[in-house]
Each structure stands twice: as structure tokens, then as C-alpha cells.
Design an enzyme around this catalytic site. Structure first.
Site, mmCIF file in Angstrom:
data_model
loop_
_atom_site.group_PDB
_atom_site.id
_atom_site.type_symbol
_atom_site.label_atom_id
_atom_site.label_comp_id
_atom_site.label_asym_id
_atom_site.label_seq_id
_atom_site.Cartn_x
_atom_site.Cartn_y
_atom_site.Cartn_z
ATOM 1 N N HIS A 1 -12.128 0.426 2.298
ATOM 2 C CA HIS A 1 -11.024 0.422 1.336
ATOM 3 C C HIS A 1 -10.735 1.861 0.913
ATOM 4 O O HIS A 1 -11.631 2.570 0.489
ATOM 5 C CB HIS A 1 -11.389 -0.417 0.103
ATOM 6 C CG HIS A 1 -11.512 -1.880 0.406
ATOM 7 N ND1 HIS A 1 -12.108 -2.770 -0.434
ATOM 8 C CD2 HIS A 1 -11.090 -2.593 1.471
ATOM 9 C CE1 HIS A 1 -12.054 -3.982 0.102
ATOM 10 N NE2 HIS A 1 -11.439 -3.900 1.264
ATOM 11 N N THR B 1 -14.397 -11.842 11.824
ATOM 12 C CA THR B 1 -15.673 -11.347 11.325
ATOM 13 C C THR B 1 -16.536 -12.560 10.985
ATOM 14 O O THR B 1 -16.144 -13.707 11.245
ATOM 15 C CB THR B 1 -15.470 -10.365 10.151
ATOM 16 O OG1 THR B 1 -16.727 -9.771 9.837
ATOM 17 C CG2 THR B 1 -14.889 -11.056 8.915
ATOM 18 N N ARG C 1 -5.446 1.812 15.203
ATOM 19 C CA ARG C 1 -5.145 0.392 14.998
ATOM 20 C C ARG C 1 -3.981 -0.028 15.883
ATOM 21 O O ARG C 1 -3.062 0.760 16.111
ATOM 22 C CB ARG C 1 -4.797 0.138 13.535
ATOM 23 C CG ARG C 1 -5.955 0.431 12.619
ATOM 24 C CD ARG C 1 -5.602 0.170 11.149
ATOM 25 N NE ARG C 1 -6.717 0.574 10.307
ATOM 26 C CZ ARG C 1 -6.587 1.238 9.160
ATOM 27 N NH1 ARG C 1 -5.399 1.543 8.687
ATOM 28 N NH2 ARG C 1 -7.648 1.566 8.463
ATOM 29 N N ASP D 1 -7.069 -4.057 6.382
ATOM 30 C CA ASP D 1 -6.450 -2.750 6.159
ATOM 31 C C ASP D 1 -5.061 -2.863 5.540
ATOM 32 O O ASP D 1 -4.184 -2.032 5.783
ATOM 33 C CB ASP D 1 -6.376 -1.951 7.476
ATOM 34 C CG ASP D 1 -7.691 -1.998 8.222
ATOM 35 O OD1 ASP D 1 -8.706 -1.633 7.609
ATOM 36 O OD2 ASP D 1 -7.719 -2.419 9.392
HETATM 37 P P1 IMP Z 1 -17.315 -7.186 12.524
HETATM 38 O O1 IMP Z 1 -16.875 -7.580 11.159
HETATM 39 O O2 IMP Z 1 -17.871 -5.793 12.579
HETATM 40 O O3 IMP Z 1 -18.229 -8.201 13.149
HETATM 41 O O4 IMP Z 1 -16.018 -7.147 13.469
HETATM 42 C C1 IMP Z 1 -15.303 -8.326 13.825
HETATM 43 C C2 IMP Z 1 -13.811 -8.047 13.883
HETATM 44 O O5 IMP Z 1 -13.311 -7.864 12.572
HETATM 45 C C3 IMP Z 1 -13.451 -6.775 14.646
HETATM 46 O O6 IMP Z 1 -12.215 -6.972 15.296
HETATM 47 C C4 IMP Z 1 -13.299 -5.748 13.546
HETATM 48 O O7 IMP Z 1 -12.472 -4.682 13.938
HETATM 49 C C5 IMP Z 1 -12.653 -6.609 12.481
HETATM 50 N N1 IMP Z 1 -12.872 -6.122 11.118
HETATM 51 C C6 IMP Z 1 -13.980 -6.280 10.367
HETATM 52 N N2 IMP Z 1 -13.787 -5.758 9.156
HETATM 53 C C7 IMP Z 1 -12.547 -5.272 9.113
HETATM 54 C C8 IMP Z 1 -11.764 -4.641 8.094
HETATM 55 O O8 IMP Z 1 -12.175 -4.437 6.951
HETATM 56 N N3 IMP Z 1 -10.497 -4.274 8.476
HETATM 57 C C9 IMP Z 1 -10.000 -4.535 9.699
HETATM 58 N N4 IMP Z 1 -10.691 -5.146 10.662
HETATM 59 C C10 IMP Z 1 -11.957 -5.502 10.370
#
Ligand code: IMP
Length: 453
Positions: free
Chosen positions: A59, A266, A332, A31
Site C-alpha cells: 500500500h 491469493t 503491471r 493496487d
Molecule cells: P501471492 O499472494 O503471493 O500468493 O500471489 C498470488 C497472486 O496474487 C499473484 O498474481 C500476485 O501477483 C497477486 N497479488 C497478491 N497480492 C497482491 C496485491 O496486493 N496486489 C496485486 N496483486 C497481488
């Protein structure tokens, strides 16, 4: 409403110097405003390419006061005439992609430039179910005294889909959506595994019907058929024609599955290091890597955030910066800028220029702090600790700056920023050892200062 031609949109100054390929990556926990940076740079490139992640990314780009939230489609789509390539390293939820394409079309955006890799992996309903059930189980691990073990995922099925990619035999790739017999077999086998395991994990789980799912996925494949291609040859053909590619990193370096704050990360390679496997294009093609960072830090989901502000100042930054997730709407977590973390991320991705965003959000604070080192086990270090357990034990060491005020959102030249803001930017450049090329002082395309040198 059609989007105006890029030339009339560019902030004051000359075009960026020509270069073969550029990458844009986030240097924090996501972000950071990568969408805006990509949008600014897209005009100088022929194709914008996503290499990782899926619909977990969000985005935002504001054009003429209109906000566009993109999850799977590269932000470059807002420039008419550009190719927007979803590379093989992305995990694609076909329903979400179709929804996003339709949403853009309804607003007059030309989506004919979207290209989808036949080797990208498909996120299915069982991946999303698995993501949610795993998170609930991990959360309730905390119900009996211990802390919740949940990662705090977006529940978009990202981790389970990448896990199946590595498992191989039952994984569905975009190309399979166009091969009904292969698709039927894969989905049938996958449903046998998933129905057995998920019903064991959650008594309320309703088994998936493989025939219905095959039909649903095949129908999505037909909708997407015109966009599906071998993107590896496409990208190399473009390079052969002297075209310029812009790689758009999703999520961010501190969420990288190898180099981020594991296990609170992630499931993909988010740093620029992921470009090779995620697109089939060598990083030797990169002549410029732009690292995008906020003037402070945010994080969604669980995991350590050493500079976290659980105070009025944090609440103020959250409100002014509209720090609520684009994908999930979650508030956030907010903290001071952590330069130890940013320098680590810049090192990993070989960053050549910084894009600093949200500077206007800090306007009006009495003082602004920046973390320049960590204290751990009685010692001070300026090296990042990516392991979540280790990072959870560090204590930030701060440098304090006097605050700055004024209508920063209206400033268009770095030299016209208030003295305190200029000192803040100079300090960041010195510490990270990389020049700031872009400063963003508001959500609109026009609220940007670009250094073209
Ligand atoms: P997942 O990608 O859904 O498996 O989430 C894993 C971690 O990555 C979590 O803490 C999500 O909030 C974070 N996360 C995944 N994609 C983003 C993004 O684009 N921005 C911010 N946090 C993200």
C-alpha cells in the site's frame, strides 16, 4: 519527519458522517489505491485493522510529497495516535514486520500504536522457499510444450503459510514466538516435513537448521513482544467503548481465494466477507463499505484479464500511472475498466460507496473505453465469470467515451472536472448502482475529492 495532524490534512469539506465501523476493500486485482483511501478515512476512526494477506500486499501513501510503502502495517499508522492492528487472519513475516517498523521509525513515524494478534500465523523462511520452488516447478511445466502453470505469486510465502494454517499441527502462530519450548518443537517438526519435501522438489535445496531458525524466530518474537496481544478482545473492548474501527482489506476481491479468479488468486479472503474470520468482529458492525477501484484495470501475475491492452495506449497508462508493483517491482498488466468485474466485487462485499482512483492517468487519451458485458459461447452476459478458465474465454463488450483533458490533478470539486470525466463517473455510478464517495486525481492526500453526504 513527524506527520502533520489529520485535521490540517483533510481535503476541503466537513468530516465524514459518524459510523461505527468502515471497511475498505479493493474491487479489482489489487493496487487500486486502498492505502490512500484508508489514509483519508483513518482520521475518523480509532483503529485501523488488517484482516487478511501478508507482505504480498503493498500500500502506497504519499504525505507531503513523501511516499510510504507499507506491506504488513495498516496504512492508518501514518496518523499519529491511531491503533494499527494486524488481525488474526494476517500471515506475518516477522523479519519483514520489524524491517517495516524500523523504516517508519527512522522517518519519524510514531509506531507505538502497532498491535499484533497472537493468533496471526507466522511466515517462515521455509514458506518462502516453498513458494519459490513450487513456482519454478510450475513454470517449467511449460518448458515441454504446455503453457507455464505458474501462478505468478509474490514469492512471499503466503500460500504455503496459509496451507500450513489449515494443516494445523506444525503451523507457528505469533503467540508461539513467545513460548520457546513450543516454538522449538513446532519448528523441528515443520523442518522435518519441509526439508524432506523441498529437497525432493529441488536438488539444489539446502535443508533448514531447526535450531538456528528457532533462535531467529524467538529473537523476532522478543522484539515484537510489546505489540503482541489478543486482538479479538481488544477490538471488542474498543467497540464496547464506542470506538470506531476501520478494516483495511489487503490484495483485492478478484484475488479472493473463494470468489476470485481461481486458481490465479491469493490464499486469503480479501473481500469484506473475510473480516469476520480475520478479526473476530462480525460484519454486522459494518455501517459503511468503501470499494476502491481504479479508473482502468491492472493485474500483476498470471490469469485472465479480459480488457487487457497490449498496445501503446496500455504502455501509456502504465507509465503515467507508474504501474509497477510496490512489492515486487514487476510491471503491471493494464486494461480498460471492466465494470462487469467491479459490479460483481461490489455485490460480494456489500459496497456502500465507491472510491475511484487514478482518474488523472486517463487524461489526454482520445477515447476511453469501458467493458459493460461479456460475449461467451455466442451469448452476451453482464455476469462475471470468476473461474479463470471461463473468464479466459470471454470477449469484452465496450462502451466508448470521448477522452478528456486539462489539469485534472489540480481539480478539487467533482463539478469542476471536464465534461468527459464527469460523464465517465456518472456512467460508473449508474452501472454499479453505488455512489462514488471519493475521487482521487493524484498520489497526494490533497489530490482528492470527498463527498461527505
Ligand atoms: P501471492 O499472494 O503471493 O500468493 O500471489 C498470488 C497472486 O496474487 C499473484 O498474481 C500476485 O501477483 C497477486 N497479488 C497478491 N497480492 C497482491 C496485491 O496486493 N496486489 C496485486 N496483486 C497481488
Amino acid at each position: 519527519m513527524p506527520i502533520a495532524a489529520p485535521d490540517t490534512e483533510r481535503p476541503a469539506g466537513t468530516p465524514l458522517a459518524p459510523s461505527t465501523c468502515t471497511a475498505v476493500v479493493g474491487l479489482q486485482w489489487g493496487d487500486e489505491g486502498k492505502g490512500k483511501a484508508v489514509d483519508l478515512l483513518a482520521g475518523d476512526h480509532d483503529a485501523v485493522v488488517r484482516y487478511n494477506g501478508g507482505a504480498n500486499a503493498g500500500h502506497s501513501v504519499v504525505v507531503h510529497g513523501e511516499r510510504y510503502s507499507l506491506h504488513l502495517i495498516p496504512s492508518g499508522i501514518l496518523y499519529p495516535g491511531k491503533l494499527a492492528v494486524v488481525g488474526n487472519g494476517v500471515v506475518v513475516d516477522p523479519e519483514k514486520l520489524i524491517e517495516e517498523i524500523d523504516g517508519l521509525r527512522e522517518r519519524g513515524v510514531d509506531t507505538s500504536g502497532i498491535v499484533l494478534s497472537d493468533r496471526a500465523h507466522v511466515v517462515t523462511p521455509y514458506h518462502k522457499a516453498e513458494d519459490a520452488i513450487r513456482e519454478e516447478m510450475l513454470k517449467s511445466a511449460g518448458a515441454h510444450g504446455s503453457d507455464s502453470q505458474e501462478i505468478g505469486t509474490t514469492r512471499r510465502g503466503i500460500g504455503p503459510c496459509y496451507a500450513d494454517k489449515v494443516q494445523r499441527s506444525t503451523a507457528v502462530r505469533v503467540g508461539d514466538l513467545l513460548r520457546p519450548e513450543v516454538l522449538r518443537e513446532k519448528v523441528a517438526m515443520a523442518c522435518r516435513f519441509k526439508n524432506a519435501s523441498l529437497s525432493g522438489m529441488d536438488p539444489a535445496f539446502k535443508p533448514f537448521d531447526p535450531e538456528a531458525m528457532t533462535a531467529q524466530l524467538a529473537a523476532a518474537g522478543e522484539r515484537l513482544r510489546p505489540a503482541i496481544r489478543d486482538t479479538v478482545y481488544l477490538l471488542h473492548d474498543l467497540l464496547g467503548q464506542g470506538k470506531r474501527l476501520l478494516f483495511e482489506g489487503a490484495n483485492a476481491t478478484l484475488l479472493d481465494v473463494d470468489h476470485g479468479t481461481y486458481p490465479f488468486v491469493t490464499a486469503s479472503s480479501c473481500a469484506a466477507l473475510g473480516i469476520g474470520p480475520g478479526t473476530g468482529v462480525s460484519d454486522r458492525q459494518l455501517s459503511r463499505v468503501i470499494g476502491v477501484m481504479k479508473a482502468y484495470t491492472t493485474r500483476v501475475g498470471r490469469g485472465p484479464l479480459p480488457t487487457e491492452l497490449k498496445s501503446e495506449v496500455g504502455d501509456r497508462i502504465r507509465e503515467r500511472g507508474r504501474e509497477y508493483g510496490t512489492t515486487t517491482g514487476r510491471p503491471r498488466r493494464v486494461g480498460w475498466l471492466d465494470l462487469v468485474a467491479v459490479r460483481y466485487s461490489a455485490m460480494l462485499s456489500g459496497v456502500t460507496g465507491l472510491a475511484l482512483t487514478m482518474l488523472d492517468v486517463l487524461e489526454g487519451l482520445d477515447e476511453v473505453r469501458v467493458c459493460t458485458a461479456y460475449r461467451i459461447d455466442g451469448e452476451q452476459t453482464d455476469r462475471f465469470r470468476p473461474d479463470a478458465y471461463e473468464l479466459g474465454r470471454v470477449e469484452p463488450v465496450y462502451s466508448t467515451f470521448r477522452g478528456f483533458s486539462g489539469d485534472i490533478g489540480a481539480v478539487r470539486e467533482r463539478s469542476e472536472l471536464p465534461g468527459g470525466a464527469r460523464a465517465y463517473l456518472d456512467f460508473i455510478e449508474d452501472y454499479v448502482g453505488v455512489p462514488i464517495r471519493i475521487v482521487s486525481v493524484g498520489p497526494d492526500r490533497a489530490q482528492t475529492m470527498v463527498d461527505h453526504s
